[in-house]
Scaffold this motif. Structure first.
Motif, PDB file in Angstrom:
ATOM      1  N   ARG A 186     -61.738 -30.961  69.729  1.00 45.41           N
ATOM      2  CA  ARG A 186     -61.509 -31.745  68.502  1.00 45.41           C
ATOM      3  C   ARG A 186     -62.813 -32.367  68.009  1.00 45.41           C
ATOM      4  NH1 ARG A 186     -55.417 -34.142  68.646  1.00 45.41           N
ATOM      5  NH2 ARG A 186     -54.543 -32.688  70.149  1.00 45.41           N
TER       6      ARG A 186
ATOM      7  N   ARG B 257     -53.434 -25.253  64.318  1.00 41.97           N
ATOM      8  CA  ARG B 257     -53.752 -25.452  65.730  1.00 41.97           C
ATOM      9  C   ARG B 257     -53.303 -26.812  66.247  1.00 41.97           C
ATOM     10  NH1 ARG B 257     -56.797 -22.583  69.121  1.00 41.97           N
ATOM     11  NH2 ARG B 257     -55.706 -24.018  70.519  1.00 41.97           N
ATOM     12  N   LEU B 258     -53.240 -27.809  65.368  1.00 42.01           N
ATOM     13  CA  LEU B 258     -52.786 -29.130  65.802  1.00 42.01           C
ATOM     14  C   LEU B 258     -51.313 -29.106  66.201  1.00 42.01           C
ATOM     15  CD1 LEU B 258     -54.560 -31.525  63.262  1.00 42.01           C
ATOM     16  CD2 LEU B 258     -55.011 -31.317  65.708  1.00 42.01           C
TER      17      LEU B 258
ATOM     18  N   CYS C 174     -63.506 -21.546  68.300  1.00 41.74           N
ATOM     19  CA  CYS C 174     -63.012 -22.811  67.740  1.00 41.74           C
ATOM     20  C   CYS C 174     -64.128 -23.600  67.050  1.00 41.74           C
ATOM     21  CB  CYS C 174     -62.332 -23.667  68.811  1.00 41.74           C
ATOM     22  SG  CYS C 174     -60.629 -23.159  69.151  1.00 41.74           S
TER      23      CYS C 174
ATOM     24  N   LEU D 292     -57.030 -35.162  63.374  1.00 39.52           N
ATOM     25  CA  LEU D 292     -57.538 -34.652  64.650  1.00 39.52           C
ATOM     26  C   LEU D 292     -57.211 -35.604  65.790  1.00 39.52           C
ATOM     27  CD1 LEU D 292     -61.051 -33.260  63.627  1.00 39.52           C
ATOM     28  CD2 LEU D 292     -59.164 -31.941  64.585  1.00 39.52           C
TER      29      LEU D 292
ATOM     30  N   ILE E 293     -64.907 -29.696  66.408  1.00 40.98           N
ATOM     31  CA  ILE E 293     -64.383 -29.357  65.084  1.00 40.98           C
ATOM     32  C   ILE E 293     -64.840 -30.386  64.050  1.00 40.98           C
ATOM     33  CG2 ILE E 293     -62.259 -29.215  63.716  1.00 40.98           C
ATOM     34  CD1 ILE E 293     -60.913 -28.019  66.217  1.00 40.98           C
TER      35      ILE E 293
ATOM     36  N   LEU F 221     -61.013 -21.949  62.015  1.00 37.84           N
ATOM     37  CA  LEU F 221     -61.598 -21.905  63.356  1.00 37.84           C
ATOM     38  C   LEU F 221     -61.855 -20.454  63.750  1.00 37.84           C
ATOM     39  CD1 LEU F 221     -59.240 -24.524  65.072  1.00 37.84           C
ATOM     40  CD2 LEU F 221     -61.514 -24.922  64.118  1.00 37.84           C
TER      41      LEU F 221
ATOM     42  N   SER G 138     -56.237 -22.178  61.104  1.00 36.30           N
ATOM     43  CA  SER G 138     -56.753 -23.433  60.546  1.00 36.30           C
ATOM     44  C   SER G 138     -56.514 -24.582  61.517  1.00 36.30           C
ATOM     45  CB  SER G 138     -56.075 -23.742  59.216  1.00 36.30           C
ATOM     46  OG  SER G 138     -54.707 -24.061  59.420  1.00 36.30           O
ATOM     47  N   VAL G 139     -57.199 -25.680  61.273  1.00 37.17           N
ATOM     48  CA  VAL G 139     -56.996 -26.877  62.102  1.00 37.17           C
ATOM     49  C   VAL G 139     -55.556 -27.346  61.982  1.00 37.17           C
ATOM     50  CG1 VAL G 139     -57.662 -29.297  62.393  1.00 37.17           C
ATOM     51  CG2 VAL G 139     -59.411 -27.567  61.950  1.00 37.17           C
TER      52      VAL G 139
ATOM     53  N   ALA H 124     -57.131 -30.413  56.677  1.00 34.38           N
ATOM     54  CA  ALA H 124     -57.054 -29.630  57.908  1.00 34.38           C
ATOM     55  C   ALA H 124     -56.736 -28.163  57.631  1.00 34.38           C
ATOM     56  CB  ALA H 124     -55.999 -30.231  58.843  1.00 34.38           C
TER      57      ALA H 124
ATOM     58  N   ALA I 267     -65.748 -24.916  63.723  1.00 34.21           N
ATOM     59  CA  ALA I 267     -65.169 -25.250  62.423  1.00 34.21           C
ATOM     60  C   ALA I 267     -65.921 -24.558  61.292  1.00 34.21           C
ATOM     61  CB  ALA I 267     -65.186 -26.759  62.217  1.00 34.21           C
TER      62      ALA I 267
END
Length: 478
Positions: A359, A347-348, A397, A454, A362, A393, A343-344, A388, A399
């Motif tokens: 980014r 990954r963040l 990557c 993001l 996404i 992803l 998930s975002v 998020a 979304a």
């Protein structure tokens, strides 16, 4: 294969094998229990090229969904040879030429969308004979008058300058066709007695309709209360053969083996209604299996029903698609494609750090998925939990909006739906918290928080750990 060969498919989504014995196994194709092709659906797949006249050979076709692509050329008149066709959606493409009059031969057609194309000429006069048509959208083309008195309950021709510039105009849905307007203007003024009689008749009819609506509403409430414990699909572990389009009905033992008996080593996510496990099917396909915590609980049953209903309605490359499901007397499981990049939210916080180009991609992908839910689904879908952690992803990557467990359906003419407040703290719009009214604006607020996450790389309710600070990301930004 003629249809495939006339289309340009840059991402090979129509990866059909011409040597396959059974086309019912192909992606984007749905078959009946008798193995006849009944549906062809490839919306939002960046297809171009033309639509082959060979589609007229699919004589059992009931649904054709190719909206939101870049297909050009003429609409094949051969579509008029498909007697079982009920739904056609070719909207948001680049079709040109006239609307084939042969479409009026489709006695079963109920839903027709040709809006947002480059069609010209007059609407076929034979459309007046399509009394079974419930929905007709021809908006935003280059069509010209005259407009036949179409019987569709919903009829939209806005955005056609050659029609909207005429005396009858087209200032909204279900416009009055010119022929009806002229006939009405030619009628003489009714006498006083006739006018009184019509007023009395209208009043009586209105009163009768109100009584019928009250009785109908009361019956619906009674029926729902009596059946509120009814299971969504009445199946058990030994009899699970269900036909839900392309959705596959899995055996519980099959998913047990795939996830190594739901081993904690395969656990890849936790949610309010259940856990998600990575699994490997017998053919080597990698999947994510969502197992509800309590399949018999009312909340879990509703969440399961909601996800199956919503995902079957929405098909888009930026929305998580459903492979299949499993239902027993005690278990409710959903099977999705495995998203290799998580998930975002994860990954963040991971290494390497996402670059700005990724980014941005996404953000655009998530926006496209939400736009499809809000504008291109009918009825529209309100996600209600945009965050998020619910933006997944894939290998590239790209979304993909997932987790439709809290989603709600909303008619396009309605501004909101009032519900108990659901969602994730820090992502819920203030007006939703105070009024309980949810709309597409609720999702837009959640998307705004996603953009802040993001950009900043911080979570909605956690930041500044180095200084032992905690709070809302929105307050910190402002």
């Amino acid at each position: 294969m003629g249809i495939k060969n006339s289309l340009v498919d840059p991402h090979n989504v129509l990866n059909w094998d011409e040597h396959a014995v059974d086309p019912c196994s192909w992606a984007m194709v749905t078959c009946s229990t008798d193995n006849f092709v009944t549906s062809l659906g490839a919306p939002s797949q960046r297809l171009s090229g033309t639509l082959s006249p060979s589609i007229g050979n699919l004589t059992n076709l009931q649904s054709l969904l190719l909206q939101d692509n870049d297909i050009s050329g003429h609409i094949p008149s051969e579509l008029g040879r498909l007697p079982k066709l009920k739904t056609i959606d070719l909207s948001s493409n680049n079709f040109s030429g006239q609307i084939p009059g042969a479409l009026s031969n489709l006695n079963s057609l109920q839903y027709l969308r040709l809006n947002n194309n480059s069609l010209d000429g007059a609407i076929p006069a034979s459309f007046v004979n399509m009394t079974q048509l419930n929905f007709l959208d021809l908006s935003y083309n280059d069509l010209s008058a005259p407009v036949p008195p179409v019987h569709a309950k919903t009829f939209n021709i806005v955005g056609n300058p050659l029609i909207c510039g005429t005396e009858h105009g087209c200032a909204g849905t279900t416009p009055v066709p010119q022929s009806l307007a002229l006939n009405y203007s030619q009628n003489s003024q009714p006498s006083g007695n006739n006018k009184s009689h019509k007023i009395a008749l209208a009043f009586g009819s209105s009163l009768g309709c109100i009584c019928l609506l009250v009785l109908g509403f009361g019956f619906i409430l009674w029926w729902r209360q009596r059946h509120n414990q009814q299971i969504f699909f009445d199946v058990n572990e030994h009899n699970e053969e269900l036909n839900l389009g392309n959705l596959r009905s899995f055996q519980f033992k099959e998913l047990q083996v795939a996830t190594n008996n739901f081993s904690s080593k395969n656990l890849i996510g936790k949610g309010g209604f259940g856990n998600v496990y990575k699994g490997y099917l017998q053919d080597g396909t990698v999947v994510a299996v969502k197992r509800l915590k309590d399949g018999n609980a009312i909340g879990g049953e509703i969440q399961f029903q909601t996800e199956v209903e919503m995902i079957s309605l929405a098909v888009h490359r930026n929305l998580l698609r459903l492979y299949g499901f499993c239902m027993t007397t005690t278990e409710r499981l959903l099977v999705y494609p495995y998203m290799s990049n998580g998930s975002v939210a994860t990954r963040l916080k991971a290494k390497p750090v996402l670059d700005w180009g990724t980014r941005k991609r996404i953000a655009i992908g998530a926006a496209r998925g939400l736009l499809y839910l809000h504008e291109q689904c009918d009825p529209k879908i309100i996600h209600r939990d945009v965050k998020a952690a619910n933006i997944l992803l894939d290998d590239y990557c790209e979304a993909v909006v997932g987790d439709f467990g809290l989603a709600k359906l909303l008619d396009h003419q309605d501004s909101h739906v009032t519900t108990a407040v659901r969602g994730t703290v820090g992502h819920i719009a203030p007006e939703y918290l105070s009024t309980g009214q949810s709309s597409e604006k609720t999702d837009v607020f959640g998307f705004g928080i996603l953009l802040l996450e993001l950009i900043s790389g911080l979570r909605a309710l956690e930041f500044g750990k180095s200084t032992n600070q905690k709070g809302a990301l929105l307050d910190w930004v402002s």
